[in-house]
Design a protein around this motif. Structure first.
Motif, mmCIF file in Angstrom:
data_model
loop_
_atom_site.group_PDB
_atom_site.id
_atom_site.type_symbol
_atom_site.label_atom_id
_atom_site.label_comp_id
_atom_site.label_asym_id
_atom_site.label_seq_id
_atom_site.Cartn_x
_atom_site.Cartn_y
_atom_site.Cartn_z
ATOM 1 N N VAL A 280 0.852 -1.190 0.000
ATOM 2 C CA VAL A 280 0.000 0.000 0.000
ATOM 3 C C VAL A 280 0.884 1.235 0.000
ATOM 4 O O VAL A 280 1.843 1.318 0.776
ATOM 5 N N ASN A 281 0.569 2.177 -0.881
ATOM 6 C CA ASN A 281 1.291 3.444 -0.941
ATOM 7 C C ASN A 281 0.271 4.579 -0.950
ATOM 8 O O ASN A 281 -0.751 4.498 -1.630
ATOM 9 N N LEU A 310 5.589 2.577 -11.245
ATOM 10 C CA LEU A 310 6.315 1.453 -10.658
ATOM 11 C C LEU A 310 5.393 0.665 -9.732
ATOM 12 O O LEU A 310 4.392 1.194 -9.249
ATOM 13 N N PRO A 311 5.739 -0.604 -9.457
ATOM 14 C CA PRO A 311 4.992 -1.346 -8.424
ATOM 15 C C PRO A 311 5.055 -0.620 -7.087
ATOM 16 O O PRO A 311 6.010 0.112 -6.799
ATOM 17 N N VAL A 312 4.043 -0.824 -6.251
ATOM 18 C CA VAL A 312 3.928 -0.058 -5.016
ATOM 19 C C VAL A 312 5.120 -0.283 -4.094
ATOM 20 O O VAL A 312 5.603 0.647 -3.441
ATOM 21 N N SER A 313 5.624 -1.530 -4.032
ATOM 22 C CA SER A 313 6.761 -1.797 -3.145
ATOM 23 C C SER A 313 7.989 -1.007 -3.567
ATOM 24 O O SER A 313 8.740 -0.491 -2.733
ATOM 25 N N GLN A 314 8.198 -0.861 -4.903
ATOM 26 C CA GLN A 314 9.324 -0.061 -5.391
ATOM 27 C C GLN A 314 9.105 1.429 -5.132
ATOM 28 O O GLN A 314 10.056 2.168 -4.877
ATOM 29 N N GLN A 315 7.859 1.882 -5.202
ATOM 30 C CA GLN A 315 7.570 3.280 -4.888
ATOM 31 C C GLN A 315 7.969 3.605 -3.449
ATOM 32 O O GLN A 315 8.554 4.656 -3.179
ATOM 33 N N ASN A 316 7.665 2.694 -2.528
ATOM 34 C CA ASN A 316 8.027 2.927 -1.134
ATOM 35 C C ASN A 316 9.536 2.974 -0.943
ATOM 36 O O ASN A 316 10.045 3.720 -0.099
#
Length: 510
Positions: A280-281, A310-316
């Motif tokens: 979750v972002n 980008l995928p949410v995990s990469q955004q974080n």
């Protein structure tokens, strides 16, 4: 063209480009300039991993239903050369990816943008409640002794309850009680300690309308999480949410239901080792323009090459990476203009990143303790006349040992904050200890103290700059501002005058 003119031209171009893109995002795309008093949009990303078996593959994932209080703004599926379709089943919609001859590890991504809105879907069609037929839901696979135990438990709960909701709450209490009776232990052994599924079956057997749900809390920065499983029980008027740990709970506004019903979350054919995780972002936009912004953001060509794709995990992850240039600007200002001497050029930046995870006070204490112990050990190693590579490797091992010992000791003492010591960069700590040890031998303890204190001061200033909510909002939503930061660093790099510390040093000459 002189170098001074080139630098002026480069900084002007970089600043113009950065500020222009930022203006476009604020005025056209309605991305907020300030993080306060805005509406939050949550991007929920599902990541599916699996191994191909050189066969045709079909991957099916349950899609979230319409729910009150949540607005769905956009959906997106990244198929990576897979065919993608949506299928309507009796248990709800499902996303389906398909491809022939899959080899090796593959990943599929599905993301959905949602916003919390208490007025959303208020007129949605109500669920059709189908009465439960107790005979059809009999515990047919239970042996006679275990079936008798189930009936005993249900009868005891029924006598002390008044409606389906109170019945469910008492049943949860009985099944999750620490000192469970032998009867309850027999029931749990029948279902391999899956209390949720056992609850579901017992309630159905009792004739209570119940369904399983899976969801997650809309909180920023949640990576690689599994869905939370709960039960919903209908008492004839409304649904009530039940958690096995908390019992009867109200549905939180930030709880997003991804799946209702007992069907599987993920079905795969032709692949192995499948796994699904969720991230979750959160990002914020103007409250009055959520629908408009979602459409414009989707259609804007600029956003096709932004971090939001980008995928949410990469955004974080990039939320932290994009703070490093801010720390670099702080280091440049304090070293070039102020004249502070630090142990290593950019070591304070990495330490400040660790401070963000550990908190400033705890981070400072842990850094001083680790470096202090490390210097003592390094002083002993210097008498062994080891080569540089072996000495550094030994210091790295010592640092890891110290960090492990501090974590174990803090856990035993109940100091959970110290457990975040793992965020410290071990290699940087080892090199810092080595540099300070050599500096001690060459220039004495005073210089070590000056550089060490200066490094911690610079790291602390960088920490305050990098942990500021406004700075974090700007760097992630407007990464083009890093061009402005770059131009500032280039301009500061041309300065060759007196530093502030030198003006104080030569004050008597003035």
């Amino acid at each position: 063209m002189s170098s001074r003119l080139q630098i002026a031209l480069i900084t002007f171009i970089l600043t113009t480009i950065g500020l222009s893109i930022m203006w476009y995002k604020v005025e056209v795309l309605n991305i907020p300039l300030f993080p306060h008093d805005k509406r939050s949009i949550y991007t929920i990303g599902a990541e599916i991993k699996f191994q191909g078996r050189n066969k045709s593959a079909l991957v099916s994932m349950a899609l979230p239903p319409i729910q009150k209080g949540i607005s769905v703004l956009s959906k997106d599926a990244t198929s990576a050369n897979f065919g993608f379709t949506q299928a309507q089943t009796k248990n709800g919609k499902r996303a389906e990816w398909s491809k022939r001859k899959i080899r090796g590890e593959k990943k599929l991504f599905y993301s959905i943008d949602v916003a919390i809105d208490k007025y959303a879907n208020a007129d949605a069609q109500k669920d059709v409640i189908i009465p439960v037929d107790r005979k059809e839901e009999s515990l047919h696979d239970f042996t006679s002794p275990i079936l008798d135990a189930a009936k005993t438990v249900l009868m005891d709960v029924y006598q002390h309850s008044s409606d389906p909701h109170s019945f469910t709450a008492l049943l949860i209490q009985k099944l999750t009680k620490t000192s469970s009776s032998q009867t309850v232990k027999m029931l749990l052994s029948q279902n391999n300690d899956d209390k949720l599924h056992l609850m579901y079956r017992l309630l159905r057997y009792q004739g209570i309308t119940v369904r399983k749900i899976r969801g997650l809390y809309l909180e920023d920065g949640r990576n690689n999480r599994s869905l939370v499983s709960m039960l919903e029980v209908h008492n004839g008027n409304d649904w009530q949410l039940f958690d096995l740990e908390k019992g009867k709970i109200p549905k939180a506004d930030n709880f997003f239901i991804w799946q209702r019903g007992g069907s599987s979350l993920l079905d795969v054919v032709g692949v192995k080792d499948s796994k699904i995780t969720f991230s979750v972002n959160e990002h914020r936009i103007h409250a009055g323009n959520i629908a408009k912004s979602a459409k414009v953001l989707k259609e804007a060509a600029l956003m096709d090459f932004s971090l939001f794709t980008l995928p949410v995990s990469q955004q974080n992850s990039f939320k932290h990476i994009l703070l490093i240039p801010i720390g670099a600007l702080v280091v440049v200002i304090l070293r070039v203009l102020i004249g502070l001497r630090t142990s290593g050029t950019f070591m304070p930046i990495l330490i400040s990143l660790a401070f963000i995870q550990t908190s400033l006070i705890i981070g400072l204490i842990m850094f001083i303790l680790i470096v202090g112990f490390g210097l003592i050990i390094r002083s002993y190693l210097s008498h062994l006349n080891l080569l540089l590579v072996a000495r550094i490797s030994a210091v790295v091992i010592v640092v890891i040992t110290i960090m492990s010992a501090m974590s174990i000791l803090s856990y035993k003492l109940g100091l959970d904050e110290v457990l975040t010591i793992t965020f410290f960069p071990m290699i940087i700590l080892a090199w810092t200890i080595e540099r300070m040890s050599i500096l001690w031998e060459e220039d004495g303890a005073k210089e070590v103290f000056i550089q060490g204190a200066s490094s911690l001061f610079v790291a602390s200033v960088a920490y305050f700059a990098m942990s500021n909510s406004l700075v974090g909002h700007w760097t992630f939503n407007f990464p083009e501002l890093l061009l402005v930061v770059l131009s500032l660093i280039i301009l500061i790099g041309t300065y060759s005058g007196y530093r502030l510390s030198e003006l104080i040093r030569f004050k008597s000459m003035a």
